[in-house]
Design a protein around this motif. Sequence first.
Motif, PDB file in Angstrom:
ATOM      1  N   ALA A  16      78.377   1.136 -14.680  1.00  0.00           N
ATOM      2  CA  ALA A  16      76.451   2.285 -14.284  1.00  0.00           C
ATOM      3  C   ALA A  16      76.244   3.022 -13.370  1.00  0.00           C
ATOM      4  O   ALA A  16      75.686   4.046 -13.249  1.00  0.00           O
ATOM      5  N   SER A  19      67.931  -2.091 -22.617  1.00  0.00           N
ATOM      6  CA  SER A  19      68.830  -2.476 -22.349  1.00  0.00           C
ATOM      7  C   SER A  19      68.657  -3.736 -21.993  1.00  0.00           C
ATOM      8  O   SER A  19      67.983  -3.945 -21.645  1.00  0.00           O
ATOM      9  N   ILE A  58      71.163  -3.007 -15.421  1.00  0.00           N
ATOM     10  CA  ILE A  58      70.639  -1.592 -15.819  1.00  0.00           C
ATOM     11  C   ILE A  58      68.806  -2.449 -16.687  1.00  0.00           C
ATOM     12  O   ILE A  58      68.456  -2.851 -17.577  1.00  0.00           O
ATOM     13  N   ALA A 110      69.177   1.238 -11.047  1.00  0.00           N
ATOM     14  CA  ALA A 110      68.829   2.043 -12.758  1.00  0.00           C
ATOM     15  C   ALA A 110      67.141   3.429 -12.469  1.00  0.00           C
ATOM     16  O   ALA A 110      67.525   4.123 -13.489  1.00  0.00           O
TER      17      ALA A 110
END
Length: 298
Positions: A51, A65, A70, A92
Amino acid sequence: MKEQRPLESDWDHLIILDACRYDFFEQVYGDYLEGNLEKRKSIASSTPEWASKTFTDQHDITYFSSNPFINGAGLPLNEIEWGSSCGYEWNAENHITDIIDVWHEAWDDDLGTVTPEGMNEVVLDNLDRTEDTERTIIHYMQPHAPYITKGRGRKVEKIRKSFKEAKEDGEKNDEEDGVLSTVGDIVRPKFEDIVEDNTLAMKLGMWVELDPSSLLSVGRNGTRETLEEYYEENLRLAMEQVVELVQELDGKVVVTSDHGEAFGEQGVWEHHIETHIPALVEVPWLEVQGVKEDYPEQ
């Protein structure tokens, strides 16, 4: 081998199968989907690493998600002390336009994960939100442990519980200190306790995800053979739901993974940050062209 580079590729909907190895996917995908399959090299060997290295700018994406790393709770990765985590400051919310926390909305308390069916339900209920962004990512938890029919998840369950509590407590104290600082203060000691409670590493760590009765199979068939069987079953359960979802999506669909899973290759089990062996970085890249009408059901 071509690098994965998902954000530089052409797609409208990107389906992530968490911890999906290329070789296992290659063996089973043809029972469910039609399309062009490539082996690509992931930039990472764990979700936090993937990520943070993939989403480096501002990306106009709706992200469903099931993986708490995340998240839309405002929690950066460096606030999480966990075996597969890291010191990255990546958050995120700073990079993805719209994050739908399926791990919060559709958590199965009995299994300790988000089931593929749960993911599909949330996605279909929120398809209208995807119209406001350029692209959509749908991140299933499977074939990642826990193995749905063989035991209740423990690791991801604890991560999710801490995120949920931190988010709720952070919202209550937003006016005083801000959500982010509250989340960090609450979660850090919880994760330190979790790490102490789960000192089993690698091979032993995989046993943590199994129901005690499954250890009989481990003793009879061996750890690798047993876990590979459970892993493939998890993958097939996910693929059943991917087939159902793909038929509801408009535009180009690609199925891939963030990283793979190791079953003892080069002495490695599970998946760990910056452990770039083939089992952990070789992932599928399937450009979907159609679905199999007579796909097998578990």
